[in-house]
Design an enzyme around this catalytic site. Structure first.
Site, PDB file in Angstrom:
ATOM      1  N   ASP B 116       0.856  -1.190   0.000  1.00 57.95           N
ATOM      2  CA  ASP B 116       0.000   0.000   0.000  1.00 57.95           C
ATOM      3  C   ASP B 116       0.896   1.245   0.000  1.00 57.95           C
ATOM      4  O   ASP B 116       1.329   1.719  -1.037  1.00 57.95           O
ATOM      5  CB  ASP B 116      -0.911  -0.066   1.232  1.00 57.95           C
ATOM      6  CG  ASP B 116      -1.990   1.012   1.230  1.00 57.95           C
ATOM      7  OD1 ASP B 116      -2.013   1.827   0.299  1.00 57.95           O
ATOM      8  OD2 ASP B 116      -2.796   1.053   2.160  1.00 57.95           O
ATOM      9  N   THR B 117       1.229   1.758   1.169  1.00 59.57           N
ATOM     10  CA  THR B 117       2.162   2.888   1.220  1.00 59.57           C
ATOM     11  C   THR B 117       3.579   2.456   0.849  1.00 59.57           C
ATOM     12  O   THR B 117       4.395   3.270   0.443  1.00 59.57           O
ATOM     13  CB  THR B 117       2.213   3.482   2.641  1.00 59.57           C
ATOM     14  OG1 THR B 117       2.628   2.459   3.551  1.00 59.57           O
ATOM     15  CG2 THR B 117       0.866   4.029   3.053  1.00 59.57           C
ATOM     16  N   LEU B 121       7.115  -2.834   3.499  1.00 59.38           N
ATOM     17  CA  LEU B 121       8.066  -3.519   2.622  1.00 59.38           C
ATOM     18  C   LEU B 121       9.406  -2.791   2.600  1.00 59.38           C
ATOM     19  O   LEU B 121      10.468  -3.433   2.597  1.00 59.38           O
ATOM     20  CB  LEU B 121       7.482  -3.628   1.210  1.00 59.38           C
ATOM     21  CG  LEU B 121       8.359  -4.344   0.186  1.00 59.38           C
ATOM     22  CD1 LEU B 121       8.715  -5.755   0.653  1.00 59.38           C
ATOM     23  CD2 LEU B 121       7.652  -4.399  -1.168  1.00 59.38           C
ATOM     24  N   ASP B 173      -8.154 -10.304   7.202  1.00 56.27           N
ATOM     25  CA  ASP B 173      -9.091 -10.464   8.316  1.00 56.27           C
ATOM     26  C   ASP B 173      -9.952  -9.230   8.532  1.00 56.27           C
ATOM     27  O   ASP B 173      -9.647  -8.131   8.055  1.00 56.27           O
ATOM     28  CB  ASP B 173      -8.318 -10.740   9.610  1.00 56.27           C
ATOM     29  CG  ASP B 173      -7.614  -9.486  10.130  1.00 56.27           C
ATOM     30  OD1 ASP B 173      -6.801  -8.905   9.378  1.00 56.27           O
ATOM     31  OD2 ASP B 173      -7.892  -9.065  11.266  1.00 56.27           O
TER      32      ASP B 173
END
Lengths: 123, 191
Positions: B116-117, B121, B173
């Protein structure tokens, strides 16, 4: 404006303690710090309009600068429909400084970050 | 067939936060097989180490490892999630579980559920790079690039570029539930 808050930021690369405008900015600073991404707070003001005498008529200081990414980040907690003026400033900035990378995070983006990272926005 | 039925003859009460199906188990399986074949071709003879970041990626990893028909290893890390500090202090990200295996000289493939941002990672890449691997790459099931803050990431394999939504099922989840749903669903507001 929030009272000067000076947590022991580890990834902050500025010299003066940042004074955030709202809780979203503070929380974003904490997230950047948490992930160890070096950041600066309002390190540069871009001149957008100057009159014939060189007086600055309009300027813009993005909230964050991430030096490793060479990226400016502007945070707005206004609803997306109410940020016309800010969008216009960003367009001007990109016209005058085409090499500057800047991203605008809207209220929705901040809320999404909040959902992703458990962020709690201060009121 | 409903998501809850797929979850196992529905011992689970309905949950309005599970929205419409975005990707079926079959669609995911096809793409995971393609990713496995790509990785196998790229790492033939190199015995790569797949490193998954818990928790959401465990389902993806379980399928991916079986789709890679070459010798490879598997390991896991778990990172402490960000929580806002009400006192105004800051904390730094840290490993709740570090790797069991050393990375020196290894070909490492980080397995992510979603990028995402890019902050998570980016942290993993920086940490692993300090351990002198021979190479570092990443595979992500989902790429959600709309709030990307770190672009310089070695994401070599992408399963699906997805819209600006949250998801549930296939490892994702809602309050620790529904990771077992075989399909990927849109997670509705409130989750």
């Amino acid at each position: 404006m929030l009272a000067p808050e000076t947590p022991d930021f580890q990834a902050y690369r500025g010299t003066e303690p940042p004074v955030f405008q709202n809780g979203a900015e503070l929380e974003c600073a904490k997230i950047l710090d948490y992930y160890g991404v070096p950041w600066l707070y309002e390190p540069r003001t871009f001149e957008l309009e100057v009159d014939e005498d060189g007086r600055v008529l309009e300027a813009f200081a993005p909230d964050f600068y991430l030096p490793e990414q060479d990226l400016y980040l502007e945070i707005t907690v206004m609803k997306q429909s109410l940020v016309t003026r800010k969008n216009r400033k960003l367009r001007k900035l990109k016209e005058r400084y085409p090499d500057v990378n800047i991203k605008l995070f809207y209220k929705r983006d901040i809320e999404r970050l909040g959902q992703r990272y458990g962020l709690k926005l201060a009121s | 067939m409903t998501a809850l039925a797929l979850a196992g003859e529905s011992q689970v009460p309905p949950d309005e936060r599970i929205g419409e199906m975005y990707l079926s188990a079959e669609q995911i399986a096809i793409r995971v097989a393609e990713l496995g074949a790509e990785i196998a071709a790229d790492y033939e003879g190199r015995e790569p180490l797949l490193v998954a970041s818990l928790k959401a990626s465990f389902v993806f990893l379980a399928d991916l490892t079986r789709a890679i028909p070459i010798l490879h290893h598997v390991d896991f890390v778990e990172l402490a999630g960000y929580t806002s500090d009400e006192t105004g202090g800051t904390t730094a990200i840290r490993f709740l579980k570090d790797l069991d295996a050393p990375l020196e000289g290894r070909d490492v493939v980080i397995v992510e559920d979603v990028v995402d941002t890019g902050l998570t990672l980016n942290y993993l890449v920086r940490q692993f790079a300090l351990r002198s691997p021979r190479s570092l790459a990443a595979v992500t099931l989902l790429d959600r690039p709309y709030r990307r803050l770190v672009d310089d990431l070695p994401v070599r394999y992408v399963g699906f570029t997805v819209p600006d939504e949250f998801f549930v099922g296939y490892g994702f989840d809602v309050e620790e539930r529904y990771r077992n749903l075989p399909d990927l669903h849109i997670a509705r507001a409130g989750s």
